[in-house]
Design a protein around this motif. Structure first.
Motif, PDB file in Angstrom:
ATOM      1  N   GLY A 192      47.246  14.256   7.506  1.00  0.00           N
ATOM      2  CA  GLY A 192      47.905  13.750   8.703  1.00  0.00           C
ATOM      3  C   GLY A 192      47.117  14.112   9.947  1.00  0.00           C
ATOM      4  N   VAL A 193      47.642  13.711  11.086  1.00  0.00           N
ATOM      5  CA  VAL A 193      46.989  14.004  12.364  1.00  0.00           C
ATOM      6  C   VAL A 193      48.016  14.522  13.360  1.00  0.00           C
ATOM      7  N   LEU A 194      47.559  15.436  14.202  1.00  0.00           N
ATOM      8  CA  LEU A 194      48.374  16.014  15.259  1.00  0.00           C
ATOM      9  C   LEU A 194      47.884  15.508  16.606  1.00  0.00           C
ATOM     10  N   PHE A 195      48.793  14.902  17.364  1.00  0.00           N
ATOM     11  CA  PHE A 195      48.493  14.406  18.703  1.00  0.00           C
ATOM     12  C   PHE A 195      49.014  15.407  19.731  1.00  0.00           C
ATOM     13  N   LEU A 196      48.176  15.739  20.718  1.00  0.00           N
ATOM     14  CA  LEU A 196      48.580  16.593  21.824  1.00  0.00           C
ATOM     15  C   LEU A 196      48.241  15.875  23.130  1.00  0.00           C
TER      16      LEU A 196
END
Length: 203
Positions: A192-196
């Motif tokens: 998955g990917v984490l957006f900040l």
């Protein structure tokens, strides 16, 4: 321009190394501690997945002790803070029955009754699936999303899009035996990917 962090899981047992934990929810914790702005403690953690694992007999067993303990991290002073409110979005029987595919729409939602009955506490944290603005309320979701956002103005501290359902197998669980060194156990491969917000640049 958009930069994201990779969040993955791989089967095995893992101990904290010089670069902390490389997988699962502890990896999310390390990234949030480094890059997430200070979070209002009243802001809930909102989860949504197509399946739910065996989470334990109460909310403290894994959700708070492991999962929320990681997802509540941020770069500001931690102090002694209470666990954030936990909200879980999952389609109800009515959602599925009224979906585009009727009861067949529940084929992508393998949350068993036997598991549900063992964690009745979860019912107090469940919210129905709704996507009115996207006209997708009748489309049963197979995505998995996790976020921490202020509901009053919908400002987002962080957002994750991932293959990981809400489960110990996907995110990892620490062993609870005091005579064994802390070890994170993961059973699944996930990505998955984490957006900040600080890494999202608008032109």
């Amino acid at each position: 321009m958009l930069s994201v962090f990779f969040i993955g899981s791989t089967p095995g047992g893992f101990r904290e190394g010089p670069r902390d934990y490389p997988w699962g929810h502890p990896r999310v914790a390390e990234l949030l501690k480094k890059h997430c702005t200070t979070v209002d403690a009243r802001t809930p953690v909102i989860c949504q997945s197509s399946s739910i694992g065996s989470l334990g007999p109460n909310i403290q067993t894994w959700i708070q002790h492991d999962f929320l303990n990681s997802l509540r991290k941020h770069s500001g002073p931690q102090g002694v803070t209470q666990f954030p409110i936990f909200k879980m979005i999952y389609p109800s029987f009515a959602n599925v029955n009224n979906s585009h595919d009727g009861l067949l729409g529940g084929g992508c939602l393998p949350y068993g009754a036997n598991t549900n009955v063992k964690q009745s506490w979860l019912r107090g944290h469940l919210f129905q699936w709704s996507s009115k603005q996207r006209f997708r309320s009748q489309a049963m979701p197979h995505i998995k999303t996790y976020t921490r956002m202020k509901l009053e103005d919908q400002s987002i501290y962080w957002f994750m899009l991932t293959s990981a359902n809400l489960s110990k197998a996907a995110w990892g669980a620490f062993n609870k035996k005091v005579n064994i060194a802390s070890c994170l156990r993961i059973s699944n491969f996930e990505a998955g990917v984490l957006f900040l917000p600080r890494f999202v640049v608008y032109f």
